[in-house]
Design a protein around this motif. Structure first.
Motif, PDB file in Angstrom:
ATOM      1  N   TYR A 173      99.818 -28.053  39.904  1.00  0.00           N
ATOM      2  CA  TYR A 173     100.419 -29.251  40.557  1.00  0.00           C
ATOM      3  C   TYR A 173     101.594 -29.344  41.194  1.00  0.00           C
ATOM      4  O   TYR A 173     101.674 -30.440  41.851  1.00  0.00           O
ATOM      5  CB  TYR A 173     100.788 -29.926  38.748  1.00  0.00           C
ATOM      6  CG  TYR A 173      99.503 -30.301  38.277  1.00  0.00           C
ATOM      7  CD1 TYR A 173      98.447 -30.971  38.552  1.00  0.00           C
ATOM      8  CD2 TYR A 173      99.677 -30.017  36.838  1.00  0.00           C
ATOM      9  CE1 TYR A 173      97.202 -31.272  37.890  1.00  0.00           C
ATOM     10  CE2 TYR A 173      98.524 -30.267  36.279  1.00  0.00           C
ATOM     11  CZ  TYR A 173      97.593 -30.865  36.415  1.00  0.00           C
ATOM     12  OH  TYR A 173      96.460 -30.971  35.681  1.00  0.00           O
ATOM     13  N   ILE A 174     102.163 -28.136  41.326  1.00  0.00           N
ATOM     14  CA  ILE A 174     103.357 -28.118  42.535  1.00  0.00           C
ATOM     15  C   ILE A 174     102.678 -27.907  44.060  1.00  0.00           C
ATOM     16  O   ILE A 174     103.240 -28.611  44.854  1.00  0.00           O
ATOM     17  CB  ILE A 174     104.431 -27.119  42.213  1.00  0.00           C
ATOM     18  CG1 ILE A 174     105.276 -27.213  41.173  1.00  0.00           C
ATOM     19  CG2 ILE A 174     105.105 -26.842  43.413  1.00  0.00           C
ATOM     20  CD1 ILE A 174     106.240 -26.189  40.733  1.00  0.00           C
ATOM     21  N   CYS A 175     101.636 -26.992  43.901  1.00  0.00           N
ATOM     22  CA  CYS A 175     101.117 -26.521  45.162  1.00  0.00           C
ATOM     23  C   CYS A 175      99.834 -26.025  45.103  1.00  0.00           C
ATOM     24  O   CYS A 175      99.486 -24.940  44.520  1.00  0.00           O
ATOM     25  CB  CYS A 175     101.976 -25.642  45.766  1.00  0.00           C
ATOM     26  SG  CYS A 175     101.584 -24.953  47.099  1.00  0.00           S
ATOM     27  N   SER A 176      98.938 -26.924  45.496  1.00  0.00           N
ATOM     28  CA  SER A 176      97.374 -26.479  45.295  1.00  0.00           C
ATOM     29  C   SER A 176      97.048 -25.268  46.179  1.00  0.00           C
ATOM     30  O   SER A 176      96.187 -24.396  45.742  1.00  0.00           O
ATOM     31  CB  SER A 176      96.520 -27.815  45.653  1.00  0.00           C
ATOM     32  OG  SER A 176      96.736 -28.108  46.903  1.00  0.00           O
ATOM     33  N   SER A 177      97.449 -25.224  47.323  1.00  0.00           N
ATOM     34  CA  SER A 177      97.372 -24.011  48.127  1.00  0.00           C
ATOM     35  C   SER A 177      97.880 -22.878  47.574  1.00  0.00           C
ATOM     36  O   SER A 177      97.407 -21.592  47.815  1.00  0.00           O
ATOM     37  CB  SER A 177      97.934 -24.223  49.369  1.00  0.00           C
ATOM     38  OG  SER A 177      99.056 -24.509  49.752  1.00  0.00           O
ATOM     39  N   CYS A 178      99.192 -22.861  46.676  1.00  0.00           N
ATOM     40  CA  CYS A 178      99.664 -21.661  46.189  1.00  0.00           C
ATOM     41  C   CYS A 178      98.658 -21.106  45.005  1.00  0.00           C
ATOM     42  O   CYS A 178      98.611 -19.998  44.735  1.00  0.00           O
ATOM     43  CB  CYS A 178     101.005 -22.057  45.722  1.00  0.00           C
ATOM     44  SG  CYS A 178     102.333 -22.779  46.715  1.00  0.00           S
ATOM     45  N   TYR A 179      97.969 -22.003  44.358  1.00  0.00           N
ATOM     46  CA  TYR A 179      97.126 -21.740  43.341  1.00  0.00           C
ATOM     47  C   TYR A 179      96.061 -20.976  43.847  1.00  0.00           C
ATOM     48  O   TYR A 179      95.661 -19.941  43.415  1.00  0.00           O
ATOM     49  CB  TYR A 179      96.712 -23.127  42.670  1.00  0.00           C
ATOM     50  CG  TYR A 179      95.565 -22.999  41.466  1.00  0.00           C
ATOM     51  CD1 TYR A 179      96.020 -22.994  40.106  1.00  0.00           C
ATOM     52  CD2 TYR A 179      94.419 -22.616  41.646  1.00  0.00           C
ATOM     53  CE1 TYR A 179      95.357 -22.918  39.048  1.00  0.00           C
ATOM     54  CE2 TYR A 179      93.533 -22.716  40.548  1.00  0.00           C
ATOM     55  CZ  TYR A 179      94.031 -22.564  39.221  1.00  0.00           C
ATOM     56  OH  TYR A 179      93.125 -22.604  38.084  1.00  0.00           O
ATOM     57  N   VAL A 180      95.472 -21.388  44.917  1.00  0.00           N
ATOM     58  CA  VAL A 180      94.397 -20.693  45.741  1.00  0.00           C
ATOM     59  C   VAL A 180      94.937 -19.145  46.071  1.00  0.00           C
ATOM     60  O   VAL A 180      94.267 -18.268  46.179  1.00  0.00           O
ATOM     61  CB  VAL A 180      93.853 -21.390  46.962  1.00  0.00           C
ATOM     62  CG1 VAL A 180      92.933 -20.819  47.684  1.00  0.00           C
ATOM     63  CG2 VAL A 180      93.203 -22.641  46.369  1.00  0.00           C
ATOM     64  N   ALA A 181      96.254 -19.242  46.771  1.00  0.00           N
ATOM     65  CA  ALA A 181      96.614 -17.962  47.407  1.00  0.00           C
ATOM     66  C   ALA A 181      96.810 -16.753  46.234  1.00  0.00           C
ATOM     67  O   ALA A 181      96.648 -15.876  46.344  1.00  0.00           O
ATOM     68  CB  ALA A 181      98.089 -18.540  47.907  1.00  0.00           C
ATOM     69  N   TYR A 182      97.293 -17.347  45.028  1.00  0.00           N
ATOM     70  CA  TYR A 182      97.460 -16.512  44.126  1.00  0.00           C
ATOM     71  C   TYR A 182      96.109 -16.144  43.553  1.00  0.00           C
ATOM     72  O   TYR A 182      96.241 -14.609  43.604  1.00  0.00           O
ATOM     73  CB  TYR A 182      97.924 -17.318  42.883  1.00  0.00           C
ATOM     74  CG  TYR A 182      98.250 -16.508  41.576  1.00  0.00           C
ATOM     75  CD1 TYR A 182      99.546 -15.702  41.337  1.00  0.00           C
ATOM     76  CD2 TYR A 182      97.164 -16.094  40.544  1.00  0.00           C
ATOM     77  CE1 TYR A 182      99.812 -14.945  40.382  1.00  0.00           C
ATOM     78  CE2 TYR A 182      97.270 -15.259  39.660  1.00  0.00           C
ATOM     79  CZ  TYR A 182      98.546 -14.587  39.501  1.00  0.00           C
ATOM     80  OH  TYR A 182      98.679 -13.780  38.216  1.00  0.00           O
ATOM     81  N   ASN A 183      95.013 -16.657  43.666  1.00  0.00           N
ATOM     82  CA  ASN A 183      93.874 -16.134  43.128  1.00  0.00           C
ATOM     83  C   ASN A 183      93.126 -15.500  44.188  1.00  0.00           C
ATOM     84  O   ASN A 183      92.237 -14.462  43.918  1.00  0.00           O
ATOM     85  CB  ASN A 183      92.935 -17.252  42.853  1.00  0.00           C
ATOM     86  CG  ASN A 183      93.243 -17.693  41.405  1.00  0.00           C
ATOM     87  OD1 ASN A 183      93.454 -16.973  40.681  1.00  0.00           O
ATOM     88  ND2 ASN A 183      92.624 -19.094  40.952  1.00  0.00           N
ATOM     89  N   ASN A 184      93.609 -15.499  45.403  1.00  0.00           N
ATOM     90  CA  ASN A 184      93.292 -14.572  46.676  1.00  0.00           C
ATOM     91  C   ASN A 184      93.939 -13.367  46.354  1.00  0.00           C
ATOM     92  O   ASN A 184      93.506 -12.165  46.948  1.00  0.00           O
ATOM     93  CB  ASN A 184      93.530 -15.236  47.756  1.00  0.00           C
ATOM     94  CG  ASN A 184      92.382 -16.420  48.376  1.00  0.00           C
ATOM     95  OD1 ASN A 184      91.393 -16.450  47.439  1.00  0.00           O
ATOM     96  ND2 ASN A 184      92.830 -17.553  48.964  1.00  0.00           N
ATOM     97  N   TYR A 185      95.043 -13.261  45.967  1.00  0.00           N
ATOM     98  CA  TYR A 185      95.893 -12.014  45.932  1.00  0.00           C
ATOM     99  C   TYR A 185      96.356 -11.892  44.433  1.00  0.00           C
ATOM    100  O   TYR A 185      97.483 -12.000  44.152  1.00  0.00           O
ATOM    101  CB  TYR A 185      96.929 -12.184  46.612  1.00  0.00           C
ATOM    102  CG  TYR A 185      96.839 -12.109  48.200  1.00  0.00           C
ATOM    103  CD1 TYR A 185      96.280 -11.262  48.893  1.00  0.00           C
ATOM    104  CD2 TYR A 185      97.002 -13.444  48.784  1.00  0.00           C
ATOM    105  CE1 TYR A 185      96.052 -11.422  50.321  1.00  0.00           C
ATOM    106  CE2 TYR A 185      96.575 -13.545  49.993  1.00  0.00           C
ATOM    107  CZ  TYR A 185      96.146 -12.845  50.693  1.00  0.00           C
ATOM    108  OH  TYR A 185      95.951 -12.939  52.208  1.00  0.00           O
ATOM    109  N   PRO A 186      95.555 -11.734  43.340  1.00  0.00           N
ATOM    110  CA  PRO A 186      95.856 -11.813  41.809  1.00  0.00           C
ATOM    111  C   PRO A 186      96.733 -10.510  41.515  1.00  0.00           C
ATOM    112  O   PRO A 186      96.114  -9.729  40.760  1.00  0.00           O
ATOM    113  CB  PRO A 186      94.414 -11.978  41.109  1.00  0.00           C
ATOM    114  CG  PRO A 186      93.485 -11.469  42.112  1.00  0.00           C
ATOM    115  CD  PRO A 186      93.990 -11.539  43.580  1.00  0.00           C
TER     116      PRO A 186
END
Length: 259
Positions: A173-186
């Protein structure tokens, strides 16, 4: 909400009934009612939007009457409100480099502030400049960046109850692209390393400013705790206003029976 949630881009148009938030309330004077109105409006729009979850790579659909609705709204309002506080306190954060593609360093600061309970390990980790140091792997606050065991490469998924729910949903909810970025570099080490590199790239005066909420001194803990409590109060105020509006609508329907 847009791809990267930012204070200057908060939605200004309020949904019906939310304008009541602008009414001052002495018992919750520290809550910025104008900001709460904007945050509540954006959260009501995004929490129930399947298109928003598609940005996260998820197929969720939260319905207003679901048991998940209050969990989702609570996490959204508290995390967005706190993030806006961070950007208001440090407006220069909005123009800093990303710590990872699609992941602004300002979001990392907000997530750490969201869970910070002392800051000692955070400072020692940053001072070590080594993502593999014991100080980094043991830091409770920095766990907000990787949400699990540092040696576990684990993607995250939205959850609306449980010990990690507010941290996971804060990403969403803060940053949708951060959510995606995290899952790209878990990777916990990857996240901590990226934050250290971002932090050390700041001017010394800027790093010192951030220590006012990330540091280990009593004042830093008090400052971050105050921000967290205000975000919590913002959610309570939202709940109270929502209940008041519902009661007013109920009473209006009762009166219409006799018209």
């Amino acid at each position: 909400m847009m791809k990267n949630f930012a204070f200057k881009n908060l939605v200004a148009t309020c949904v019906a009934g939310i304008a009541i938030f602008l009414t001052p309330k002495a018992s919750l004077a520290q809550v910025d009612m104008s900001l709460l109105t904007e945050v509540a409006s954006s959260c009501q729009r995004d929490v129930f939007s399947s298109e928003y979850y598609q940005q996260l790579g998820q197929k969720y659909k939260v319905n207003e009457n679901d048991y998940q609705a209050d969990f989702a709204l609570s996490d959204c309002i508290k995390s967005r409100y706190l993030y806006s506080q961070v950007l208001y306190k440090f407006p220069w954060l909005a123009s800093t480099e990303e710590m990872l593609p699609g992941y602004p360093g300002s979001v990392g600061v907000s997530l750490i502030t969201y869970v910070n309970s002392g800051g000692l390990d955070t400072i020692d980790c940053l001072a070590s400049q080594n993502q593999n140091s014991e100080e980094c792997t043991e830091s409770d606050a920095l766990k907000a960046l990787y949400l699990g065991d540092i040696d576990e490469n684990r993607k995250i998924d939205l959850i609306f109850a449980g010990s990690h729910s507010s941290r996971v949903n804060s990403y969403a909810y803060i940053c949708s692209s951060c959510y995606v970025a995290y899952n790209n570099y878990p990777s916990g080490r990857k996240m901590i390393g990226a934050f250290i590199e971002w932090f050390m790239g700041l001017e010394p005066s800027r790093r010192k400013e951030l220590m006012s909420i990330l540091g280990d001194e009593d004042t830093a803990w008090i400052n971050s705790q105050k921000m967290r409590k205000e975000a919590q109060r913002a959610w309570y105020e939202y709940e109270e206003m929502r209940e008041r509006i519902a009661e007013e609508e109920k009473e209006q329907r009762r009166q219409e029976l006799f018209e």
